[in-house]
Design a protein around this motif. Structure first.
Motif, short mmCIF file in Angstrom:
data_model
loop_
_atom_site.label_atom_id
_atom_site.label_comp_id
_atom_site.label_asym_id
_atom_site.label_seq_id
_atom_site.Cartn_x
_atom_site.Cartn_y
_atom_site.Cartn_z
N LEU A 9 0.81 -1.21 0.00
CA LEU A 9 0.00 0.00 0.00
C LEU A 9 0.84 1.26 0.00
CD1 LEU A 9 -2.98 -0.96 2.31
CD2 LEU A 9 -2.82 -1.05 -0.18
N GLN A 10 2.16 1.12 0.15
CA GLN A 10 3.04 2.28 -0.01
C GLN A 10 2.86 2.90 -1.41
OE1 GLN A 10 7.17 1.52 0.99
NE2 GLN A 10 6.58 0.12 2.64
N LEU A 11 2.54 2.06 -2.39
CA LEU A 11 2.34 2.58 -3.74
C LEU A 11 1.20 3.60 -3.78
CD1 LEU A 11 2.71 -0.76 -5.72
CD2 LEU A 11 4.25 1.20 -5.85
N VAL A 12 0.19 3.38 -2.94
CA VAL A 12 -0.94 4.30 -2.87
C VAL A 12 -0.65 5.42 -1.88
CG1 VAL A 12 -3.40 4.51 -2.33
CG2 VAL A 12 -2.54 2.43 -3.44
N ASP A 13 -0.19 5.05 -0.68
CA ASP A 13 -0.09 6.01 0.43
C ASP A 13 1.11 6.94 0.33
OD1 ASP A 13 -2.36 4.78 1.42
OD2 ASP A 13 -1.24 3.44 2.75
N ASN A 14 2.18 6.51 -0.35
CA ASN A 14 3.40 7.32 -0.40
C ASN A 14 3.57 8.10 -1.70
OD1 ASN A 14 3.77 6.05 2.02
ND2 ASN A 14 5.80 5.25 1.57
N GLY A 15 2.51 8.16 -2.47
CA GLY A 15 2.52 9.04 -3.62
C GLY A 15 3.04 8.47 -4.93
N TRP A 16 3.25 7.16 -4.99
CA TRP A 16 3.83 6.60 -6.21
C TRP A 16 2.86 6.65 -7.39
CZ3 TRP A 16 8.83 5.63 -6.84
CH2 TRP A 16 9.63 5.53 -5.69
N ILE A 17 1.58 6.43 -7.14
CA ILE A 17 0.62 6.48 -8.25
C ILE A 17 0.48 7.92 -8.75
CG2 ILE A 17 -1.78 6.10 -8.90
CD1 ILE A 17 -1.76 3.66 -7.07
N ASP A 18 0.43 8.87 -7.83
CA ASP A 18 0.41 10.28 -8.25
C ASP A 18 1.68 10.61 -9.04
OD1 ASP A 18 -2.03 10.71 -7.02
OD2 ASP A 18 -1.13 11.41 -5.14
N HIS A 19 2.80 10.05 -8.63
CA HIS A 19 4.06 10.26 -9.34
C HIS A 19 3.97 9.73 -10.76
CE1 HIS A 19 8.39 10.64 -9.90
NE2 HIS A 19 8.49 9.35 -10.16
N MET A 20 3.38 8.55 -10.94
CA MET A 20 3.21 7.99 -12.28
C MET A 20 2.33 8.89 -13.14
SD MET A 20 2.86 3.87 -11.78
CE MET A 20 2.22 3.77 -10.13
N VAL A 21 1.29 9.43 -12.54
CA VAL A 21 0.43 10.36 -13.29
C VAL A 21 1.23 11.56 -13.74
CG1 VAL A 21 -1.56 11.90 -13.12
CG2 VAL A 21 -1.68 9.60 -12.12
N GLY A 22 2.05 12.10 -12.84
CA GLY A 22 2.89 13.25 -13.18
C GLY A 22 3.91 12.95 -14.26
N LEU A 23 4.34 11.70 -14.33
CA LEU A 23 5.30 11.27 -15.35
C LEU A 23 4.63 11.00 -16.70
CD1 LEU A 23 7.65 8.70 -13.57
CD2 LEU A 23 8.36 10.82 -14.68
N THR A 28 -1.95 -8.39 1.51
CA THR A 28 -3.03 -9.33 1.25
C THR A 28 -3.55 -9.16 -0.16
OG1 THR A 28 -4.76 -7.77 1.94
CG2 THR A 28 -3.72 -9.13 3.68
N ASN A 29 -4.40 -10.09 -0.56
CA ASN A 29 -5.05 -9.97 -1.87
C ASN A 29 -5.86 -8.69 -1.97
OD1 ASN A 29 -3.95 -12.55 -2.11
ND2 ASN A 29 -5.78 -13.42 -3.06
N ALA A 30 -6.50 -8.30 -0.85
CA ALA A 30 -7.27 -7.06 -0.85
C ALA A 30 -6.37 -5.85 -1.09
CB ALA A 30 -8.03 -6.92 0.46
N ASP A 31 -5.14 -5.90 -0.57
CA ASP A 31 -4.20 -4.80 -0.79
C ASP A 31 -3.85 -4.67 -2.27
OD1 ASP A 31 -4.11 -4.25 1.93
OD2 ASP A 31 -2.37 -5.55 2.26
N LEU A 32 -3.62 -5.80 -2.93
CA LEU A 32 -3.30 -5.75 -4.36
C LEU A 32 -4.48 -5.19 -5.14
CD1 LEU A 32 -1.55 -6.28 -6.81
CD2 LEU A 32 -2.26 -8.68 -6.75
N ARG A 33 -5.69 -5.61 -4.78
CA ARG A 33 -6.87 -5.07 -5.46
C ARG A 33 -6.96 -3.56 -5.27
NH1 ARG A 33 -11.11 -6.63 -9.18
NH2 ARG A 33 -11.74 -4.52 -9.65
N ARG A 34 -6.63 -3.09 -4.07
CA ARG A 34 -6.68 -1.65 -3.82
C ARG A 34 -5.67 -0.91 -4.71
NH1 ARG A 34 -5.32 1.56 1.84
NH2 ARG A 34 -5.38 3.65 0.91
N VAL A 35 -4.48 -1.47 -4.88
CA VAL A 35 -3.47 -0.85 -5.74
C VAL A 35 -3.96 -0.79 -7.18
CG1 VAL A 35 -1.16 -1.11 -6.72
CG2 VAL A 35 -1.51 -1.42 -4.26
N VAL A 36 -4.49 -1.91 -7.68
CA VAL A 36 -4.97 -1.94 -9.06
C VAL A 36 -6.11 -0.95 -9.25
CG1 VAL A 36 -6.02 -3.38 -10.85
CG2 VAL A 36 -4.21 -4.33 -9.39
N ASP A 37 -7.06 -0.93 -8.30
CA ASP A 37 -8.18 0.00 -8.42
C ASP A 37 -7.70 1.45 -8.42
OD1 ASP A 37 -10.00 -2.05 -8.54
OD2 ASP A 37 -10.65 -1.89 -6.45
N ALA A 38 -6.73 1.76 -7.56
CA ALA A 38 -6.20 3.13 -7.52
C ALA A 38 -5.55 3.50 -8.84
CB ALA A 38 -5.21 3.26 -6.37
N CYS A 39 -4.83 2.55 -9.45
CA CYS A 39 -4.24 2.81 -10.76
C CYS A 39 -5.33 3.06 -11.80
CB CYS A 39 -3.37 1.63 -11.19
SG CYS A 39 -1.79 1.51 -10.33
#
Length: 456
Positions: A35-49, A81-92
């Motif tokens: 969930l660091q990918l969501v909580d630490n700004g990595w997805i926002d970083h990808m958007v910016g890139l 957990t599997n739920a964590d991976l789903r949260r990452v994919v959904d956020a993407c």
């Protein structure tokens, strides 16, 4: 046409980025590092890139580095957990970013549940046929049998794809991944080792998923992509009708950095012309191979380059060349890392993304590759034509049905004036937005790549 051909890929090795322990004890409660990918700004970083696809290296339960799978259906407890991976994919997906997972189907770890059953029951195990086993032999663990393993690494047990029950199981695994997590495709680990019949079977599964997804998402976004890991050789062996949609372009990777180090642009020019030109022997014209400057298996490009001042020009060349460009987490702001046996420097833990002038340039280059203003479809879909080459310069054209972009690379230390037939008078610089006049020659600043969108 599908989303993949226009993609800019951002690759993350999750066990490394999140600082997970190297060894999985198999009993600890899941820790939601993913969930660091969501909580630490990595997805926002990808958007910016302006990245449009996240490639996640292994995320499922394994013993150490992720490629020694224990369970294909449970996220590695070190990541969550599997739920964590789903949260990452959904956020993407909420940000318009597709997601590829690493499909490790050539081998598993000794802790894989089916192999453990063979250890316990030997020939009596219903899974004995899933592996290539000699029950008359032995191995370094004293199991009382020997088995095929990947490149002599005993911890990586080769799967037997002559076994239809195994293949059906793995097909169901992929269907589960798509259904449970909503992923958009797979990177196929060591695809060059996979049986071509099995690879064709995976194509059938992917096509089945594509048909189902297209009813919901449309034909462009519904594509379930297969990207095969290959090294060298004729990539058509693993790519094309009934096989992978794309493969990883190690041949071009070598030419990209080596041409810079040697101040010999003829090397990369040869690879580009051989792969994507218009001559009868050009191999992959019209294909969209995955191109890259570094990844989780090679030295960071800022370490590989003899002169890091060339990084901007080299990234410009990556985004200007045919293929689907991939970025490796952290390299977009220039981190270094040497590849050494047993050293994980190229897969580091990073608390949060950073940004600098290089990052901003890469974001602009990624935007330039996106069809429609301010970008150009020619960089995503155009053909390739070499216009001029010298030891420190390379000029080529990318042309689609509607647009034409000229890419001019200056890898040298001094500005240069290039003379070539641009077939138009003026152009727009896709990175800076400035007008460019081709009359009297085109001056390119040192250590720079220009992307000029030509006037019709």
């Amino acid at each position: 046409m599908s989303w993949f051909e226009e993609a800019v890929v951002y690759q993350v090795y999750p066990l490394g980025l999140t600082g997970a322990p190297y060894e999985n004890d198999g009993v600890s409660a899941p820790t939601s590092r993913m969930l660091q990918l969501v909580d630490n700004g990595w997805i926002d970083h990808m958007v910016g890139l302006n990245a449009t696809c996240l490639l996640l290296n292994p995320v499922f339960e394994s013993g150490t580095h992720g490629y020694d799978t224990r369970d294909y259906l449970q996220v590695d407890r070190r990541l969550g957990t599997n739920a964590d991976l789903r949260r990452v994919v959904d956020a993407c997906h909420e940000h318009g970013i597709k997601v590829l997972l690493d499909g490790v189907f050539n081998h598993v770890g000794r802790g894989f549940w089916a192999f453990e059953d063979v250890l316990a029951r030997r020939q009596e195990s219903p899974y004995a046929g899933w592996f290539r086993i000699d029950f008359e032999g032995d191995n370094e663990w004293g199991d009382g049998f020997s088995y095929d393993c990947w490149e002599g690494v005993g911890e990586l047990v080769t799967l037997n794809h002559d076994n239809f029950e195994l293949n059906a199981y793995l097909a169901d695994v992929i269907r589960r991944w798509e259904g449970e997590f909503g992923i958009d495709g797979l990177r196929l680990d060591v695809a060059y080792c996979l049986d071509l019949g099995f690879l064709g079977y995976l194509r059938q599964v992917a096509d089945e998923l594509t048909a189902r997804r297209s009813e919901r998402l449309g034909p462009r976004d519904g594509k379930f992509a297969l990207v095969g890991e290959t090294l060298f050789g004729d990539y058509r062996r693993w790519m094309g009708e009934g096989l992978c949609d794309a493969v990883i372009n190690y041949e071009l990777y070598k030419g990209l950095w080596s041409s810079m180090n040697a101040r010999n642009m003829h090397e990369v020019a040869y690879s580009l012309k051989r792969q994507s030109g218009s001559e009868p022997w050009d191999l992959y014209t019209g294909c969209h191979l995955l191109t890259f400057l570094d990844n989780h298996d090679v030295a960071r490009i800022a370490t590989q380059l003899a002169d890091v001042r060339q990084l901007p020009a080299l990234y410009g060349l990556l985004f200007g060349a045919p293929g689907v460009p991939a970025l490796y987490y952290g390299s977009e702001w220039g981190i270094t890392g040497e590849k050494r046996p047993g050293d994980h420097e190229i897969r580091p833990a990073l608390a949060a993304p950073e940004s600098n002038a290089l990052t901003e340039l890469i974001a602009a280059l990624a935007a330039a590759r996106r069809p429609g203003a301010p970008g150009s479809e020619a960089l995503a879909w155009g053909d390739y034509e070499e216009l001029q080459v010298s030891p420190t310069t390379l000029v080529f054209q990318r042309a689609s049905e509607h647009e034409r972009v000229i890419v001019a690379v200056n890898a040298g230390d001094e500005a240069c004036t290039l003379h070539f037939d641009a077939r138009c008078g003026r152009a727009t610089d896709l990175v800076t937005g400035a007008w460019h006049d081709f009359g009297g020659g085109s001056t390119v600043a040192p250590l720079t790549t220009c992307l000029w969108l030509c006037e019709r």
